[in-house]
Motif scaffolding. Structure first.
Motif, PDB file in Angstrom:
ATOM      1  N   TYR A 172     -52.996   7.223 -99.928  1.00  0.00           N
ATOM      2  CA  TYR A 172     -54.300   7.697 -99.468  1.00  0.00           C
ATOM      3  C   TYR A 172     -55.226   6.511 -99.261  1.00  0.00           C
ATOM      4  CZ  TYR A 172     -55.421   7.329-104.461  1.00  0.00           C
ATOM      5  OH  TYR A 172     -55.582   6.875-105.738  1.00  0.00           O
ATOM      6  N   GLY A 173     -56.106   6.648 -98.273  1.00  0.00           N
ATOM      7  CA  GLY A 173     -57.020   5.568 -97.936  1.00  0.00           C
ATOM      8  C   GLY A 173     -58.120   6.031 -97.009  1.00  0.00           C
ATOM      9  N   MET A 174     -58.658   5.089 -96.255  1.00  0.00           N
ATOM     10  CA  MET A 174     -59.774   5.356 -95.354  1.00  0.00           C
ATOM     11  C   MET A 174     -59.539   4.609 -94.050  1.00  0.00           C
ATOM     12  SD  MET A 174     -63.736   5.013 -96.401  1.00  0.00           S
ATOM     13  CE  MET A 174     -64.978   5.896 -95.486  1.00  0.00           C
ATOM     14  N   ILE A 175     -60.004   5.193 -92.933  1.00  0.00           N
ATOM     15  CA  ILE A 175     -59.852   4.541 -91.630  1.00  0.00           C
ATOM     16  C   ILE A 175     -61.175   4.539 -90.871  1.00  0.00           C
ATOM     17  CG2 ILE A 175     -57.401   5.049 -91.334  1.00  0.00           C
ATOM     18  CD1 ILE A 175     -58.325   7.371 -89.467  1.00  0.00           C
ATOM     19  N   LEU A 176     -61.293   3.600 -89.949  1.00  0.00           N
ATOM     20  CA  LEU A 176     -62.440   3.490 -89.047  1.00  0.00           C
ATOM     21  C   LEU A 176     -61.877   3.084 -87.696  1.00  0.00           C
ATOM     22  CD1 LEU A 176     -65.540   3.293 -88.543  1.00  0.00           C
ATOM     23  CD2 LEU A 176     -65.377   0.901 -89.231  1.00  0.00           C
ATOM     24  N   GLY A 177     -62.267   3.809 -86.648  1.00  0.00           N
ATOM     25  CA  GLY A 177     -61.664   3.497 -85.354  1.00  0.00           C
ATOM     26  C   GLY A 177     -62.497   3.915 -84.172  1.00  0.00           C
ATOM     27  N   GLY A 178     -61.935   3.689 -83.004  1.00  0.00           N
ATOM     28  CA  GLY A 178     -62.582   4.052 -81.757  1.00  0.00           C
ATOM     29  C   GLY A 178     -61.564   4.604 -80.780  1.00  0.00           C
ATOM     30  N   GLN A 179     -62.071   5.344 -79.801  1.00  0.00           N
ATOM     31  CA  GLN A 179     -61.187   5.919 -78.802  1.00  0.00           C
ATOM     32  C   GLN A 179     -61.893   6.005 -77.453  1.00  0.00           C
ATOM     33  OE1 GLN A 179     -60.136   9.661 -80.527  1.00  0.00           O
ATOM     34  NE2 GLN A 179     -62.191  10.489 -80.480  1.00  0.00           N
ATOM     35  N   MET A 180     -61.100   6.019 -76.409  1.00  0.00           N
ATOM     36  CA  MET A 180     -61.613   6.190 -75.053  1.00  0.00           C
ATOM     37  C   MET A 180     -61.163   7.560 -74.580  1.00  0.00           C
ATOM     38  SD  MET A 180     -60.693   2.486 -73.491  1.00  0.00           S
ATOM     39  CE  MET A 180     -60.454   1.157 -74.641  1.00  0.00           C
ATOM     40  N   PRO A 205     -53.891  -3.222 -96.321  1.00  0.00           N
ATOM     41  CA  PRO A 205     -54.499  -2.871 -95.040  1.00  0.00           C
ATOM     42  C   PRO A 205     -53.543  -2.079 -94.152  1.00  0.00           C
ATOM     43  CG  PRO A 205     -53.759  -5.140 -94.988  1.00  0.00           C
ATOM     44  CD  PRO A 205     -53.501  -4.634 -96.381  1.00  0.00           C
ATOM     45  N   LYS A 206     -54.140  -1.355 -93.210  1.00  0.00           N
ATOM     46  CA  LYS A 206     -53.341  -0.653 -92.212  1.00  0.00           C
ATOM     47  C   LYS A 206     -54.039  -0.733 -90.865  1.00  0.00           C
ATOM     48  CE  LYS A 206     -52.989   3.787 -91.905  1.00  0.00           C
ATOM     49  NZ  LYS A 206     -52.654   5.184 -92.239  1.00  0.00           N
ATOM     50  N   VAL A 207     -53.260  -0.729 -89.804  1.00  0.00           N
ATOM     51  CA  VAL A 207     -53.795  -0.680 -88.442  1.00  0.00           C
ATOM     52  C   VAL A 207     -52.994   0.360 -87.674  1.00  0.00           C
ATOM     53  CG1 VAL A 207     -54.666  -3.053 -88.369  1.00  0.00           C
ATOM     54  CG2 VAL A 207     -52.305  -2.584 -87.699  1.00  0.00           C
ATOM     55  N   PHE A 238     -56.016   2.751-100.577  1.00  0.00           N
ATOM     56  CA  PHE A 238     -56.609   2.540-101.897  1.00  0.00           C
ATOM     57  C   PHE A 238     -55.680   2.936-103.042  1.00  0.00           C
ATOM     58  CE2 PHE A 238     -60.402   3.224 -99.204  1.00  0.00           C
ATOM     59  CZ  PHE A 238     -61.009   2.002 -99.409  1.00  0.00           C
ATOM     60  N   GLY A 239     -54.673   3.734-102.769  1.00  0.00           N
ATOM     61  CA  GLY A 239     -53.798   4.176-103.845  1.00  0.00           C
ATOM     62  C   GLY A 239     -52.591   4.923-103.317  1.00  0.00           C
ATOM     63  N   GLY A 240     -51.646   5.146-104.214  1.00  0.00           N
ATOM     64  CA  GLY A 240     -50.439   5.866-103.855  1.00  0.00           C
ATOM     65  C   GLY A 240     -49.276   5.420-104.712  1.00  0.00           C
ATOM     66  N   GLU A 241     -48.153   6.096-104.548  1.00  0.00           N
ATOM     67  CA  GLU A 241     -46.979   5.750-105.343  1.00  0.00           C
ATOM     68  C   GLU A 241     -45.696   5.975-104.546  1.00  0.00           C
ATOM     69  OE1 GLU A 241     -46.039   9.758-107.911  1.00  0.00           O
ATOM     70  OE2 GLU A 241     -47.604   8.432-108.699  1.00  0.00           O
ATOM     71  N   LEU A 242     -44.659   5.305-104.991  1.00  0.00           N
ATOM     72  CA  LEU A 242     -43.313   5.452-104.439  1.00  0.00           C
ATOM     73  C   LEU A 242     -42.392   5.708-105.624  1.00  0.00           C
ATOM     74  CD1 LEU A 242     -41.297   5.225-102.061  1.00  0.00           C
ATOM     75  CD2 LEU A 242     -41.215   2.759-102.505  1.00  0.00           C
ATOM     76  N   ASP A 243     -41.762   6.879-105.626  1.00  0.00           N
ATOM     77  CA  ASP A 243     -40.985   7.301-106.794  1.00  0.00           C
ATOM     78  C   ASP A 243     -39.538   7.623-106.390  1.00  0.00           C
ATOM     79  OD1 ASP A 243     -40.129   8.161-109.237  1.00  0.00           O
ATOM     80  OD2 ASP A 243     -41.349   9.979-109.293  1.00  0.00           O
ATOM     81  N   ASP A 284     -57.648   9.354 -95.101  1.00  0.00           N
ATOM     82  CA  ASP A 284     -56.299   9.367 -94.554  1.00  0.00           C
ATOM     83  C   ASP A 284     -55.314   9.537 -95.700  1.00  0.00           C
ATOM     84  OD1 ASP A 284     -54.117   9.031 -92.921  1.00  0.00           O
ATOM     85  OD2 ASP A 284     -54.327   6.870 -92.738  1.00  0.00           O
ATOM     86  N   GLY A 285     -54.485  10.565 -95.619  1.00  0.00           N
ATOM     87  CA  GLY A 285     -53.491  10.795 -96.663  1.00  0.00           C
ATOM     88  C   GLY A 285     -52.116  11.016 -96.062  1.00  0.00           C
TER      89      GLY A 285
END
Length: 196
Positions: free
Chosen positions: A97-105, A140-142, A118-123, A73-74
């Motif tokens: 940037y990071g990683m996600i895991l999810g489900g859907q109907m 974390p993100k949801v 996992f990383g990123g910047e604000l400039d 996820d970026g």
């Protein structure tokens, strides 16, 4: 021999379910609003602020039976950065940037996911003689989405902390910033989940 049998069993499982799995890509347009806080060195002290602005998001991953997904996820955005310290008010560039895991109907359209940045910047640009850059975003993100036909309407929340603050122009500051910027970020987006 036992490990070889387990390996063959796992391989057989993935081969037999290959027809039910595939890659997906999900570009999106975002609007973010964040509330931040930071303790600046003398003479500024504690401060609060916000970020808000438009951006883009891209998820790229793998789905199984259109019910579970995992991916990278970026995000890139250009929010306005405001902070009560010396009335900091400037345009900024943000990457995450990071990683996600999810489900859907699939039949209902409801989607839910969790992940980690996992990383990123604000400039932010310079404001009032002060110019800083925040790097090493983590947290974390949801997310929650609802897919209607080909489009997904989404809401995400991130609780971010930036490891480092780099002073590019000191302005009124008389010392280094040892504390971390904390930014609680809400994002709404419209995305296009595509199965490849």
């Amino acid at each position: 021999m036992r490990n070889l049998s387990i390996l063959l069993l796992v391989f057989g499982f993935f081969v037999s379910t290959h027809a039910y799995a595939g890659f997906y890509i999900e570009p999106g347009i975002t609007y973010e609003k964040g509330d931040n806080e930071l303790e600046w060195p003398t003479p500024l002290g504690d401060s609060t602020g916000n970020t808000k602005g438009l951006g883009a998001n891209l998820k790229l991953g793998f789905h199984y039976e259109s019910a579970f997904f995992v991916g990278l996820d970026g995000a890139y955005s250009q929010p306005k950065f405001e902070n009560s310290a010396s009335d900091y008010d400037a345009d900024a560039k943000s990457t995450l940037y990071g990683m996600i895991l999810g489900g859907q109907m699939p039949h209902i359209g409801l989607r839910i996911w969790g992940g980690y940045i996992f990383g990123g910047e604000l400039d932010p640009d310079e404001s009032g003689g002060l110019d800083v850059k925040f790097t090493g975003a983590k947290g974390p993100k949801v997310g929650l989405g609802f897919k209607i036909f080909m489009v997904s309407l989404n809401v995400e929340y991130m609780d971010l902390e930036y490891d480092d603050t780099n002073i590019e122009k000191a302005g009124p500051l008389s010392g280094e910033i040892d504390n971390k910027l904390k930014n609680k970020l809400g994002v709404v987006s419209i995305s296009l989940p595509l199965t490849l």
